[in-house]
Write an enzyme that holds these catalytic residues in place. Structure first.
Site, PDB file in Angstrom:
ATOM      1  N   PHE A  83     -14.045  10.050  26.249  1.00  0.00           N
ATOM      2  CA  PHE A  83     -14.307  10.059  27.685  1.00  0.00           C
ATOM      3  C   PHE A  83     -15.824   9.889  27.874  1.00  0.00           C
ATOM      4  CE2 PHE A  83     -15.307  12.267  31.669  1.00  0.00           C
ATOM      5  CZ  PHE A  83     -14.643  11.411  32.515  1.00  0.00           C
ATOM      6  N   ASP A  84     -16.266   9.365  29.029  1.00  0.00           N
ATOM      7  CA  ASP A  84     -17.700   9.039  29.266  1.00  0.00           C
ATOM      8  C   ASP A  84     -18.648  10.171  28.896  1.00  0.00           C
ATOM      9  OD1 ASP A  84     -15.868   7.906  31.031  1.00  0.00           O
ATOM     10  OD2 ASP A  84     -17.307   7.693  32.656  1.00  0.00           O
ATOM     11  N   LYS A 125      -8.373  20.314  34.775  1.00  0.00           N
ATOM     12  CA  LYS A 125      -7.179  19.466  34.827  1.00  0.00           C
ATOM     13  C   LYS A 125      -5.936  20.350  34.638  1.00  0.00           C
ATOM     14  CE  LYS A 125     -10.507  16.314  33.757  1.00  0.00           C
ATOM     15  NZ  LYS A 125     -11.926  16.647  33.606  1.00  0.00           N
ATOM     16  N   ALA A 136      -8.391  18.167  27.548  1.00  0.00           N
ATOM     17  CA  ALA A 136      -8.357  18.197  29.017  1.00  0.00           C
ATOM     18  C   ALA A 136      -6.925  18.153  29.571  1.00  0.00           C
ATOM     19  CB  ALA A 136      -9.180  17.042  29.576  1.00  0.00           C
ATOM     20  N   ASP A 161      -9.993  16.966  22.201  1.00  0.00           N
ATOM     21  CA  ASP A 161     -10.478  17.041  23.579  1.00  0.00           C
ATOM     22  C   ASP A 161      -9.229  17.298  24.413  1.00  0.00           C
ATOM     23  OD1 ASP A 161     -11.104  16.615  26.204  1.00  0.00           O
ATOM     24  OD2 ASP A 161     -12.341  14.857  25.864  1.00  0.00           O
ATOM     25  N   HIS A 199     -22.519   3.321  38.593  1.00  0.00           N
ATOM     26  CA  HIS A 199     -21.380   3.219  39.523  1.00  0.00           C
ATOM     27  C   HIS A 199     -21.352   4.340  40.560  1.00  0.00           C
ATOM     28  CE1 HIS A 199     -20.011   5.686  36.167  1.00  0.00           C
ATOM     29  NE2 HIS A 199     -19.064   6.172  36.928  1.00  0.00           N
ATOM     30  N   TYR A 256     -21.464  41.618  34.442  1.00  0.00           N
ATOM     31  CA  TYR A 256     -22.209  40.685  33.595  1.00  0.00           C
ATOM     32  C   TYR A 256     -21.608  40.631  32.197  1.00  0.00           C
ATOM     33  CZ  TYR A 256     -26.231  38.177  31.709  1.00  0.00           C
ATOM     34  OH  TYR A 256     -27.037  37.232  31.136  1.00  0.00           O
TER      35      TYR A 256
HETATM   36  N1  F0G Z   1     -12.744  14.916  28.535  1.00  0.00           N
HETATM   37  C1  F0G Z   1     -11.862  14.192  29.255  1.00  0.00           C
HETATM   38  C2  F0G Z   1     -10.722  13.519  28.554  1.00  0.00           C
HETATM   39  C3  F0G Z   1     -12.008  14.072  30.644  1.00  0.00           C
HETATM   40  O1  F0G Z   1     -11.122  13.345  31.330  1.00  0.00           O
HETATM   41  C4  F0G Z   1     -13.094  14.734  31.287  1.00  0.00           C
HETATM   42  C5  F0G Z   1     -13.292  14.628  32.728  1.00  0.00           C
HETATM   43  C6  F0G Z   1     -13.985  15.488  30.486  1.00  0.00           C
HETATM   44  C7  F0G Z   1     -13.772  15.553  29.111  1.00  0.00           C
HETATM   45  C8  F0G Z   1     -15.177  16.196  31.080  1.00  0.00           C
HETATM   46  O2  F0G Z   1     -14.769  17.318  31.780  1.00  0.00           O
HETATM   47  O3  F0G Z   1     -15.443  16.894  34.161  1.00  0.00           O
HETATM   48  O4  F0G Z   1     -14.892  19.204  33.325  1.00  0.00           O
HETATM   49  O5  F0G Z   1     -16.981  18.089  32.616  1.00  0.00           O
HETATM   50  N2  F0G Z   1     -12.684  13.783  33.450  1.00  0.00           N
HETATM   51  C9  F0G Z   1     -12.752  13.634  34.892  1.00  0.00           C
HETATM   52  C10 F0G Z   1     -12.002  12.397  35.324  1.00  0.00           C
HETATM   53  C11 F0G Z   1     -14.122  13.758  35.499  1.00  0.00           C
HETATM   54  O6  F0G Z   1     -12.068  12.072  36.530  1.00  0.00           O
HETATM   55  O7  F0G Z   1     -11.307  11.771  34.511  1.00  0.00           O
HETATM   56  P1  F0G Z   1     -15.564  17.897  33.048  1.00  0.00           P
END
Ligand code: F0G
Length: 459
Positions: A125-126, A259, A218, A216, A450, A73
């Site tokens: 990103f969304d 990623k 990723a 960010d 979607h 833990y």
């Molecule tokens: N930032 C970027 C640029 C991303 O592409 C993603 C996720 C996230 C943050 C969020 O990360 O999924 O680990 O919570 N992108 C995926 C995609 C889902 O298909 O482009 P996560």
């Protein structure tokens, strides 16, 4: 066609069998799924390009690490292994593990946006946009105009429009802006890279105005590889040196490790400010778990420590980007339009240009994704008006800037033959493009529709 080599720096030890359905079976499956690729079962998909996130193949070393994972833990060895590898790669003093990218956003963004009105990014990103809005602020995108022209071969289409950012700061007031975010690579613009010069110019502008600058991260390793190819000052630098230059002086970063760290689950937060980090730790304990496991199993943390090192290997990155270049070259040769030059994790096919007879409100990028499944069992997704949804105030369908069908390539998973199947399928579809019809929505939830909406083909 010019031969493109992307030698795999690995060989295959374990394989996962795939079913290949007949066209009739695929027609039936996609109709049953309400013409929504998210409702397909993965067993009915031959090549899955829905995302490059969490879908990579781990190495034998990572699988060995899974057995070594310390499930304590508190104070587990794997926690210290991540601190060591991430500390060396990013040069940040304070690092926190979390279970994925959006968890990092949920923990960090409310701290930065407390009492603030805006977050500005090259592109959010969304999930980043959602967490900015959940924190009570507005998310504003500020990408360079070159990104909007899919035919222009600009090297750094992911860049921040620094002059426009400066005007936003003057108009909004620096004290109202909680954070400026640089997404590397710029996913929503097509996996496009950001130059070190642009990162530093944005960082310096923020710091002159006392605004926090966040990355960010990723797809930071793919971004670094593009910099080595395209930014003359870094031609002779190593990938780790370029990564250090990208992160130099940034106040904090969030990262989805699913990623470029080539793990199926994981995320990271980095901070330089001790006071911010104390808040990060408190929020991590509430939302994710104790700080030394951050919502992850010890085995996954050990795989992450090893994946971070593998993700910055230049031979791996050459192979990785080489796959995109190979697929892009085949499409280019056949005259299929896509965001050029090709990005780091996906080919973004320009469905607006490929299916010009289908208007945005009949979802050309979704129509192309469905056609790819019908044609060859390939699952791609819409990054366009279908994903964007309706205006929350008027309920009217919004028109997206782009109508992309994204072919996201998982890391170390598919071979050159798979890439040829993808290219051949798109070429076959392009030959009967004028016969392809749009779709209408028959059932949709109010937000993030979607994922679950049901559609019907138009006659
Ligand atoms: N930032 C970027 C640029 C991303 O592409 C993603 C996720 C996230 C943050 C969020 O990360 O999924 O680990 O919570 N992108 C995926 C995609 C889902 O298909 O482009 P996560």
């Amino acid at each position: 066609m010019k031969r493109i080599y992307f030698p795999e720096p690995f060989r295959i030890k374990s394989v996962e069998p795939l079913a290949i359905l007949t066209r009739e079976e695929r027609e039936q499956k996609i109709a049953e799924a309400g013409y929504n690729v998210f409702s397909l079962r993965s067993r009915d998909v031959y090549i899955d390009l829905l995302t490059d996130s969490g879908t990579g193949a781990m190495s034998s070393s990572q699988w060995a690490g899974v057995m070594m994972g310390d499930e304590s833990y508190a104070g587990a060895d794997c926690y210290y292994a991540v601190q060591k590898s991430a500390g060396r790669i990013f040069g940040f003093p304070y690092l926190q593990i979390v279970h994925q990218g959006r968890a990092a956003e949920k923990v960090l963004l409310p701290i930065l946006l407390e009492g603030k009105k805006y977050a500005i990014a090259n592109m959010h990103f969304d999930t980043t946009r959602a967490h900015v809005e959940l924190a009570g602020a507005r998310a504003i995108d500020c990408v360079v105009p070159e990104a909007l022209d899919t035919l222009s071969p600009y090297d750094f289409k992911g860049n921040m429009d620094v002059a426009r950012l400066e005007r936003y700061i003057a108009d909004m007031g620096a004290s109202n802006i909680g954070v400026v975010i640089m997404t590397v690579t710029n996913n929503s613009a097509g996996g496009q890279p950001v130059s070190v010069e642009n990162i530093h110019a944005t960082r310096d502008l923020c710091h002159r105005h006392g605004i926090k600058f966040m990355i960010d991260a990723a797809r930071y390793a793919e971004n670094a590889y593009f910099i080595k190819q395209r930014e003359p000052a870094y031609r002779n630098a190593t990938i780790p040196e370029i990564v250090r230059a990208m992160f130099e002086g940034a106040d904090c970063f969030t990262m989805s490790a699913k990623k470029d760290a080539i793990v199926n689950m994981g995320g990271l937060i980095g901070c330089r400010d001790k006071a911010v980090f104390e808040l990060v730790k408190q929020r991590t304990i509430s939302f994710e778990g104790f700080v030394t496991y951050g919502g992850m199993s010890g085995r996954d943390i050990e795989a992450l420590a090893r994946g971070l090192e593998e993700g910055v290997d230049e031979n791996y990155l050459r192979y990785r980007i080489g796959q995109m270049e190979y697929l892009a070259a085949r499409l280019e040769e056949a005259g299929i339009p896509f965001q050029r030059p090709v990005g780091g994790h996906a080919v973004f096919v320009d469905a607006k240009k490929m299916l010009p007879h289908i208007p945005y409100y009949e979802f050309p990028a979704q129509a192309l994704a469905i056609e790819l499944y019908r044609e060859a069992g390939i699952r791609a997704c819409d990054i366009g008006s279908y994903m964007l949804g309706n205006d929350p105030d008027t309920g009217k369908q919004l028109e997206a800037e782009f109508e992309f069908t994204r072919l996201a390539i998982p890391r170390r998973v598919y071979t050159q033959s798979h890439l040829d199947v993808i290219a051949d399928a798109l070429i076959n579809i392009s030959e009967r493009a004028s016969e392809i019809r749009g779709y209408r929505i028959v059932e949709e939830p109010p937000i993030l529709r979607h994922f679950t909406a049901r559609l019907a083909p138009l006659g």
